[in-house]
Design an enzyme around this catalytic site. Structure first.
Site, short mmCIF file in Angstrom:
data_model
loop_
_atom_site.label_atom_id
_atom_site.label_comp_id
_atom_site.label_asym_id
_atom_site.label_seq_id
_atom_site.Cartn_x
_atom_site.Cartn_y
_atom_site.Cartn_z
N LEU A 75 -7.24 11.54 7.44
CA LEU A 75 -6.51 11.35 8.72
C LEU A 75 -5.03 10.92 8.53
O LEU A 75 -4.17 10.54 9.56
CB LEU A 75 -7.17 10.11 9.46
CG LEU A 75 -8.47 10.61 10.10
CD1 LEU A 75 -9.28 9.34 10.77
CD2 LEU A 75 -8.57 11.82 10.83
N CYS A 76 -4.57 10.90 7.32
CA CYS A 76 -3.17 10.71 6.96
C CYS A 76 -2.04 11.91 7.38
O CYS A 76 -2.67 12.88 7.05
CB CYS A 76 -3.01 10.53 5.40
SG CYS A 76 -3.47 8.88 4.86
N HIS A 77 -0.85 11.56 7.90
CA HIS A 77 -0.08 12.64 8.15
C HIS A 77 0.52 13.10 7.01
O HIS A 77 0.91 12.33 6.08
CB HIS A 77 0.73 12.01 9.07
CG HIS A 77 0.59 11.58 10.58
ND1 HIS A 77 -0.11 10.40 10.42
CD2 HIS A 77 0.53 12.38 11.57
CE1 HIS A 77 -0.29 10.34 11.92
NE2 HIS A 77 -0.20 11.65 12.52
N MET A 113 -0.16 4.26 2.43
CA MET A 113 -1.30 4.98 1.93
C MET A 113 -0.76 5.56 0.71
O MET A 113 -1.41 5.96 -0.39
CB MET A 113 -1.91 5.95 3.04
CG MET A 113 -2.63 5.20 3.85
SD MET A 113 -3.90 3.89 3.20
CE MET A 113 -4.88 5.06 2.25
N GLU A 114 0.66 6.26 0.81
CA GLU A 114 1.06 7.01 -0.29
C GLU A 114 1.31 5.97 -1.51
O GLU A 114 0.91 6.63 -2.76
CB GLU A 114 2.42 7.65 0.09
CG GLU A 114 2.24 8.78 0.95
CD GLU A 114 1.68 8.54 2.48
OE1 GLU A 114 1.22 9.50 3.04
OE2 GLU A 114 1.85 7.37 2.72
N ASP A 128 -8.43 7.78 -17.83
CA ASP A 128 -8.80 9.19 -18.14
C ASP A 128 -8.20 9.46 -19.87
O ASP A 128 -8.91 9.92 -20.69
CB ASP A 128 -8.08 10.07 -17.52
CG ASP A 128 -8.65 11.59 -18.00
OD1 ASP A 128 -9.61 11.96 -18.16
OD2 ASP A 128 -7.53 12.49 -18.05
#
Length: 162
Positions: A75-77, A113-114, A128
């Site tokens: 739901l992130c733009h 969020m980014e 990793d």
């Protein structure tokens, strides 16, 4: 579902309509840490990891993570980011590495969020690249530390001592 902007009146998930919001400068800073064995820390610090420049690769991965957030979080733009700055801090005392990311845009929605995604992807890349020598590394304390811009204004996390 009052107060949760990603749900409509019927409780269905939806992408928030930001079309009517004013465009402003948006900034978010997020931080996280990866703890590891002293020998793993030394490999990173001394640039001797078998897979190469761990922090250099992790920096590029973090930037890519910020740019791809809308592909990962449903739901992130999708945003046109104007800046993604990634900093790694080596911490002998942990031992481990802190990742701090600042993301900026000029738009109608924030970039928290980014910033969070960038931190996680950067730290996952460290994991990793070093997992062959240390599978017990722990990614921890990932959080938004600061956000600026938008209708809700500026916010800064308060560090709470133990």
């Amino acid at each position: 579902m009052s107060g949760l902007t990603h749900f409509d009146a019927a409780g269905h998930a939806h992408m928030v309509d930001v079309g009517g919001k004013q465009e402003t400068q948006r900034i978010a800073i997020a931080r996280g840490t990866i703890r590891m064995l002293p020998a793993t820390f030394a490999l990173i610090r001394d640039g001797k990891a078998k897979k190469g420049d761990v922090l250099g690769v992790a920096r590029i991965a973090a930037i890519q993570g910020a740019k791809r957030t809308a592909d990962l979080i449903p739901l992130c733009h999708p945003l046109a980011l104007t800046r993604v700055a990634v900093d790694f801090e080596l911490d002998d005392a942990l031992p481990g590495v802190h990742c701090v990311v600042q993301v900026e845009t000029f738009g109608r929605t924030g970039v928290e969020m980014e910033a969070l995604t960038a931190v996680q992807v950067g730290l996952l890349t460290v994991y990793d690249m070093c997992k062959a020598v240390d599978r017990g590394m722990v990614i921890t304390d990932v959080s938004v530390r600061e956000k600026r811009g938008g209708k809700s204004g500026d916010w800064k996390a308060e560090d709470v001592a133990g």
